[in-house]
Design an enzyme around this catalytic site. Structure first.
Site, PDB file in Angstrom:
ATOM      1  CE1 TYR A 137      -4.121  -1.769   5.207  1.00 61.47           C
ATOM      2  CE2 TYR A 137      -3.098   0.303   4.537  1.00 61.47           C
ATOM      3  CZ  TYR A 137      -3.672  -0.911   4.212  1.00 61.47           C
ATOM      4  OH  TYR A 137      -3.781  -1.274   2.887  1.00 61.47           O
ATOM      5  CB  SER A 150      -0.838  -0.013   1.279  1.00 58.78           C
ATOM      6  OG  SER A 150      -1.453   1.242   1.486  1.00 58.78           O
TER       7      SER A 150
END
Ligand SMILES: NC(=O)c1ccc[n+]([C@@H]2O[C@H](COP(=O)([O-])OP(=O)(O)OC[C@H]3O[C@@H](n4cnc5c(N)ncnc54)[C@H](OP(=O)(O)O)[C@@H]3O)[C@@H](O)[C@H]2O)c1
Length: 226
Positions: free
Chosen positions: A142, A129
């Site tokens: 995250y 990501s």
């Protein structure tokens, strides 16, 4: 015929990837989180083999060991979870679940698959990501899981070079999937899928890495919304 193992094939990027690989006539092994989700996946993708393992539970991941094929041309780690919040508020559960699914499970599953990947001189793809490169406010757990995933990929790449195993990390920006809808909800923003990357575009990049001729490896690919 090439054989691929894909996690997260029930939704978003993983689902589009699974469809595209099956359209190409390739063999697929998928991992579903529960028997119910395995049933859904078998109904949607009857040509795929579906194993059950909740990626939040490392013991369940270890338990798939005896069910893996002898040779794997690729393992694509596409499953992931996100839970936003400031460090001041994030619960222990939120930390543990994101680290378990986004980092520990890919590490354990990669270890279990390595003999089969080496046998096929295959490719491991980690769907990371933009949050694996820069950690913004509210994204600590995250981002930590995805920073860790990058470390896993970089170590693995160096370790496995002698076995002919390729390791690719793909860093998508915001992509129009169920996960992005949840992120918008948690950010308190309206969601417009057309503003974000089509998951099919991320899949094009993954397939490009898988299809690369044998003389080269794509190590890192960053994809941003235009
Ligand atoms: N969407 C974005 O904007 C974006 C941006 C950058 C990176 N990414 C990354 O891209 C990857 C794919 O995300 P996506 O957007 O396609 O998300 P998604 O649509 O929410 O799909 C996530 C998939 O992961 C599976 N999964 C989650 N927890 C699991 C568990 N405990 N055990 C087994 N499977 C589990 C889900 O299973 P179920 O089908 O059973 O729910 C689902 O199939 C993730 O690694 C994500 O971090 C996404």
């Amino acid at each position: 015929m090439a054989t691929h193992l894909v996690t997260g094939a029930g939704s978003g990027i993983g689902a589009v990837l699974a469809e595209r690989l099956l359209e190409r006539g390739e063999a697929l092994v998928l991992l579903a989180r529960s028997t119910e989700r395995a049933h859904d996946l078998r109904a949607d993708l009857p040509d795929a083999t579906v194993l059950v393992a909740d990626l939040a539970d490392p013991a369940a991941v270890e338990a798939v060991a005896g069910q893996l094929p002898d040779a794997l041309d690729s393992v694509v780690h596409a499953a992931g979870v996100v839970d936003l919040g400031p460090v001041a508020d994030l619960t222990t559960d939120a930390w543990q679940s994101q680290l378990a699914v986004n980092l520990v499970a890919p590490a354990v599953l990669t270890r279990l698959c390595l003999p089969a990947i080496r046998a096929a001189r295959g490719t491991v793809v980690f769907v990371n990501s933009g949050a694996g490169l820069v950690a913004h406010p509210g994204w600590s757990a995250y981002a930590a899981s995805k920073f860790g995933l990058r470390a896993l990929a970089d170590s693995l790449r160096a370790e496995e070079q002698e076995h002919g195993v390729r390791v690719t990390t793909v860093y998508p920006g915001r992509t129009a999937t169920a996960m992005q809808q949840k992120v918008h909800q948690q950010e308190g923003k309206d969601y417009d899928a057309s503003a974000w990357i089509d998951p099919a575009t991320v899949v094009d990049a993954i397939l490009h890495a898988l299809d690369l001729p044998d003389d080269a490896t794509l190590t890192d690919l960053t994809i941003r919304p235009r």
